[in-house]
Enzyme design. Structure first.
Site, PDB file in Angstrom:
ATOM      1  N   GLU B 265       0.886  -1.157   0.000  1.00 36.25           N
ATOM      2  CA  GLU B 265       0.000   0.000   0.000  1.00 36.25           C
ATOM      3  C   GLU B 265       0.918   1.199   0.000  1.00 36.25           C
ATOM      4  OE1 GLU B 265      -1.542   2.949   2.238  1.00 36.25           O
ATOM      5  OE2 GLU B 265      -2.400   1.338   3.471  1.00 36.25           O
ATOM      6  N   CYS B 302      -2.510   7.600   5.142  1.00 35.59           N
ATOM      7  CA  CYS B 302      -2.585   7.165   3.746  1.00 35.59           C
ATOM      8  C   CYS B 302      -3.800   7.779   3.066  1.00 35.59           C
ATOM      9  CB  CYS B 302      -2.710   5.653   3.654  1.00 35.59           C
ATOM     10  SG  CYS B 302      -1.600   4.771   4.734  1.00 35.59           S
TER      11      CYS B 302
END
Lengths: 525, 525
Positions: B265, B302
């Site tokens: 990720e 994120c």
């Protein structure tokens, strides 16, 4: 119906401008009409543009529309009648009954995916309801479904001109998932590909779908194939073929600015373990079953039993003797293409000359071109463990028996194997403890484990796994046969606090599609 | 409990012999004791050997055993008490309440996976019963389940020292799937990592599991990280971090003789679309919500909203004015590490100097080291479309507003985006048609879509998707948060014609685990 030699870019018949591809009847070595002029990057561009244009609409068609479309493809393929059968027989050298059976399997596969699409479980709907009063923080309303990845490039395989080709499993599962498909036809059966491609294109039209849902290209792997995998609008790749071909596509897919998944089914020698009690009690029957599986279709199956592992001793000696006798009597069979025949000859040639492999038997010689003579070899466990070449796939009716001196050697040989599509165990009750001890190893190595059967013959059903660890496939997490294959072309999307009117039907509060959702941790009835 | 500066290889505390890693309190720039001597390839070898030895036994533990184990880890983490909280605060500069909340989330995550393991749906059991009388060919008995991929390498993230680190989502989901885990600790919080690692190791011991189920290594990414990803016994990788770090691991994984999946990720700017009616009716509230989301945790998420897309005009001007005022008043916040602070400074510095970005507001200056000043920029759609640098992630509290002249420009900007973890829509009823028209684009670009919310805050639940197309992640087919994350570490295996006594419990005829199987095409109640 007349073959035109054209590609199909959406509903348009397009003539290529590269070197001509011509099918060759492998039984005669004579070329077949018409010539298929190869496509170029320009045609890839056109097909991908159309596929991209079609994608958003096609992926949101109703489950019923998409299922009906898959069934219409099956009907259109059946409507091709004998022309399809005749052409596929001429292009592949495969027996007529085999091609008829393969057509049935291909159409059944399309209908199975239609059933899967209608059932809707693949949407994997998950709902976590809002908890506005939760402390310390409220929970939003969260809803997940699976959506189609995007246009998919499918590469037809040589050895199943229908079931793993233009409207084969990769195409059926990608269309089922909501992905437009651009097929790069295998150059060995362009006529079969054109006929099936026309059938799919007719189904697209009859289903009133956007034309970009399906295109069919001819051309070189190096030009058209790599351009297709490299096109930014292609979001996944399905391939069945050689290890080198698969690795080239994987490399191209990984080199893109946006890498994409490649589902390549490549190389497997499908070990068969003969346990002592089974070997002692029914060695003759095992020999018959083995040689039948080995030589079926000239051994041109991904699941052909290319390796036998067993304890040395009198029972194995008897099995070897019986097997050798059967192989020696086995008739030569026409292979799919001159290229495949030549690769087979090279493969068995290397083993014939290998200092650590002994040739046990060679089948009857052919009298027409490109005929595969079955081959049976034997080696010792120690040699197998130290010679990687003994583990290379020989695509065709060739197999190697590995003689082991102990359970420990059997375990070492099994641990030494690369990833496989299948592993087969022949066992009697007395063999259970030994088999049980080996199962964890076999589970790690293979996608499908069989007891007292033969690996050739892959059922299209919910429970099938036609996959396995590398190099059997490039992605062990999936299968290319069976209904689970649809999952290869999906990704999850979560919708947070969406008003009902903006949600896709699968996720609406009233559950209009009547799906069995995972609702607040509980599966709905 | 005392921190030792050691790695954990199974139940053994092992001292490294490479350069020392020392946590730095980012609020003071002072180093924290103890030093963690880095591990080497030798330690990777030991940890992977242990993990491999543990694998076959661990993956066949009962669902109850594995669920109890996950719950025991949660209990052991909670038992660390304030020592864990104090250390994590010192190592990250994050507020105490945030770390306490993150501990709660981490333990809830472990318990959620325990519930998922017990429910057993992830086994995805499919049974196609034998049809011995079927014509022309009988059908074998075919049974499919999911099995664990193998030992998993997990790389701790800098920004969630608990929830995305040693016992975070990657570890929890891999352990749930039946995979041993080797963690490479993030060098920014080695003490937190050691404490949590000890808790996991105690849970392994209390659960009487093989010690190789869990190891914790310290060391350089270049040496230990690459060696770990390259070890043939590692079968998958979980990573949360930078794009360059993720790409390096992906390259190593693809270069192995047996390539393996990497779940990285990496990079997302999380576009927020402000539709006209919403902007006109509640611009002030949107500004407040946006700045709160942007500056939360110094923007080190994120899912931080790094991009705003809206129609130019008076409503957007008012939003910009309100937002700029809030940003200017926003306090500086300590960032996680000096390195992250420096990268943030470089990132906003490039944008400050970019000829096509205008600096709208800068937050209050810090008075202690490593403090992030919030930044707000604006650009025009045409410039955004032609300057790739404007789409680069700035990890921290910085965001760029893209002013668009028309619906068409909004669409073009949206189509121009790389893959994202999230996309957010702020809309009123009058905005529905415009929002509906953009939804297909946003679905193609993002893993999670939000209406009238903010992307920071990722719920751990069944429906969550924390994932998305490249470069948000390296594998859009999955999520790294939520119960579906278990699927990353599984592969299907099919058992054909197995005697009941050789079948795993999940597949036996009597269905002893009482799973809702897909039996002959029908889902069991």
């Amino acid at each position: 119906m007349t073959l035109t030699g054209n590609m199909l870019i959406g509903q348009q018949a397009i003539t290529g401008h590269r070197e001509a591809i011509r099918a060759i009847n492998p039984a005669t070595d004579l070329p077949l009409e018409p010539a298929y002029l190869g496509g170029s990057g320009e045609h890839v561009e056109q097909a991908c543009t159309l596929a991209w244009t079609a994608f958003d609409r096609y992926r949101e068609t109703s489950l019923a529309t998409r299922a009906d479309f898959l069934e219409t493809i099956a009907i259109e393929i059946e409507a091709l009648g004998d022309e399809l059968i005749d052409r596929a027989v001429a292009e592949t050298g495969l027996p007529r009954a085999r091609i008829q059976g393969e057509r049935g399997r291909t159409c059944q596969q399309l209908r199975t995916f239609a059933r899967t699409v209608r059932a809707g479980e693949w949407l994997d709907v998950r709902v976590d309801s809002a908890l506005p009063e939760r402390q310390p923080l409220p929970r939003a309303d969260l809803r997940q479904r699976q959506v189609a990845l995007g246009p998919v490039a499918v590469f037809g395989a040589s050895n199943f001109p229908l079931a793993f080709s233009v409207a084969g499993g990769d195409t059926a599962s990608a269309l089922a998932a909501g992905c437009p498909v651009v097929v790069k036809a295998h150059s060995a059966h362009p006529g079969t590909s054109e006929l099936v491609g026309q059938a799919v294109a007719r189904a697209v039209k009859k289903s009133a779908l956007p034309e970009g849902v399906f295109s069919l290209l001819f051309g070189s792997g190096r030009e058209v194939g790599i351009a297709l995998v490299s096109d930014p609008r292609i979001k996944a790749v399905g391939f069945t073929g050689s290890r080198s071909g698969g690795m080239a596509l994987i490399k191209a897919a990984q080199s893109r600015p946006e890498p994409i998944p490649v589902y390549a089914e490549m190389s497997s020698i499908n070990p068969v373990l003969l346990f002592p009690a089974a070997l002692a009690s029914r060695g003759e029957a095992l020999a018959q079953g083995f040689v039948a599986s080995l030589t079926q279709g000239a051994g041109q199956f991904c699941t052909n039993p290319g390796l036998v592992i067993a304890h040395q001793g009198p029972a194995l000696d008897a099995f070897i003797k019986a097997t050798a006798a059967l192989v020696q009597r086995s008739p030569a069979q026409t292979m799919l293409t001159p290229g495949i025949f030549s690769a087979y000859e090279n493969g068995v040639g290397s083993l014939v000359e290998h200092p650590h492999a002994q040739t046990l038997a060679v089948g009857l010689q052919g009298e027409t071109p490109n005929q595969c003579q079955a081959h049976l070899f034997v080696t010792q466990a120690g040699d197998f463990l130290t010679n990687a070449a003994l583990q290379a796939e020989m695509f065709g009716a060739a197999s190697l028996i590995v003689q082991c001196a102990s359970d420990d050697e059997i375990r070492k040989v099994t641990e030494h194997l690369e990833g496989q599509l299948t592993a087969t165990l022949h066992l009697d009750d007395a063999d259970m403890p030994s088999a049980r001890a080996l199962l964890p190893v076999l589970e790690r190595k293979s996608g499908r484990l069989l007891v007292n059967g033969w690996p050739t013959g892959v059922e299209v059903c919910d429970a099938m796994v036609h996959g396995g660890p590398f190099p059997a496939t490039s992605d062990a997490r999936t299968t290319s046969v069976g209904t689970a294959a649809i999952q290869r072309f999906l990704r999850p999307v979560c919708y947070q606090d969406f008003p009902d009117s903006l949600l896709p039907a699968a996720l609406r509060h009233g559950n209009p599609l009547q799906l069995r959702r995972l609702l607040d941790g509980q599966r709905e009835a």
